[in-house]
Design an enzyme around this catalytic site. Structure first.
Site, PDB file in Angstrom:
ATOM      1  N   HIS A 283       0.816  -1.225   0.000  1.00 31.64           N
ATOM      2  CA  HIS A 283       0.000   0.000   0.000  1.00 31.64           C
ATOM      3  C   HIS A 283       0.850   1.276   0.000  1.00 31.64           C
ATOM      4  CE1 HIS A 283      -3.378  -2.593   0.555  1.00 31.64           C
ATOM      5  NE2 HIS A 283      -3.142  -2.860   1.817  1.00 31.64           N
TER       6      HIS A 283
HETATM    7 ZN   LIG Z   1      -4.115  -7.003   3.572  1.00 36.77          ZN
END
Ligand SMILES: [Zn+2]
Length: 318
Positions: A134
């Protein structure tokens, strides 16, 4: 199989849903079962700042170094900042780079081996950590400070070790940072199979995204994965990065898919046997996992490593 690990992966982030203790639990479980000798574990060096700069902006790296984050940026990261936190993530990124190199070397060794076994044995290495998919070039989010997956691919490309790579991201959350980094880069195929209605709410398109409905179980999941793998590997990448999140598990606190432990073993089988049969080296990294019982998260990761580590390990029960 070479396994990269450091006790310093256990970063102090206070009371947190991210189970930092899983790294040591996996290591201990692998050693206890004789799957790896403690002395054979490879201690990584931290990723160099020049390595991190292959993906991240100078301004962002300076913030991660000095702690110059705004409160809103830390809220997005969902991590506290301290010099030790930053160093821990830098070390894990170094671990992914090291494991990626070891995987490529294992692939080259298998190719040279004259026993005709190439193509039937898996060339793999693992980092017992990493998978922070992320993290974007100029910001971090969702427990991810540095995108070690992207950094490792870029570092090996820079060194001429690989040209092409494929990312197989099976974490329950879409690999948004990785997709963003390699957007419009034909040398890196980014595949993510995830729960559609879950974080991240904005999902930059990867090369192939399979967003599954809430509650998807073993059968439907494995069929979707089996359908996707030929496309993922069609470009004959020099390295496959397996982002083996433990959070598609039915008992996960942050995931809404319903894979059983058997289904997750089936998932490992589909990914790793596809790479093995295509003669492509794989580096395994961990990403997320938030099972109600911490032991389950560790066991899911151990099963993934076990598949990669035991030569000739075959089809798990489905
Ligand atoms: Zn995850």
């Amino acid at each position: 199989m070479h396994i990269v690990y450091s006790d310093r992966y256990q970063i102090d982030i206070g009371a947190h849903v991210f189970p930092m203790g899983k790294y040591a639990s996996v290591r201990d479980g692998l050693v206890a079962r004789g799957l790896v000798e403690a002395a054979a574990l490879v201690e990584p060096a931290p990723a160099g700042w020049d390595d991190l700069a292959l993906v991240h902006t100078a301004e962002y790296l300076e913030k991660t170094r000095s702690g110059g984050f705004r409160a809103s940026e830390l809220a997005l990261l969902e991590l506290p900042w301290s010099p030790a936190v930053a160093e821990g993530f830098r070390l894990m990124a170094g671990g992914t780079i090291a494991a990626a190199r070891l995987a490529v070397e294992a692939g080259a060794r298998l190719k040279r081996a004259a026993d005709g076994a190439a193509g039937r044995r898996l060339a793999a290495a693992a980092n017992l950590g990493g998978g922070f998919h992320h993290a974007f070039p100029s910001h971090g989010e969702g427990f991810c400070l540095y995108n070690d997956v992207a950094v490792a691919i870029r570092a090996l490309q820079r060194d001429g070790t690989i040209s092409r790579a494929a990312v197989v991201d099976v974490d329950v959350h879409q690999g948004n940072g990785t997709a963003f980094v390699f957007d419009r880069d034909p040398s890196v195929f980014t595949f993510s199979i995830h729960q559609e209605h879950n974080y991240p709410h904005v999902k930059p398109r990867g090369s192939l995204d399979v967003g599954l409905p809430d509650g998807t179980g073993d059968g439907e999941y494995l069929r979707a994965l089996e359908r996707a793998m030929p496309d993922v590997l069609a470009g004959r990448p020099d390295l496959v990065v397996y982002v083996a999140g433990a959070d598609p598990f039915i008992e996960d606190q942050l995931g809404g898919l319903c894979l059983t432990r058997e289904g997750l073993r089936g998932r490992d089988y589909v990914v790793l046997s596809s790479a093995r049969d295509a003669g492509l080296p794989v580096v395994i990294v961990f990403a997320g996992g938030y099972a109600r019982r911490a032991e389950d998260t560790a066991e899911i990761h151990i099963a993934t490593i076990q598949w990669g580590a035991v030569p000739g390990s075959s089809v798990p029960e489905r």
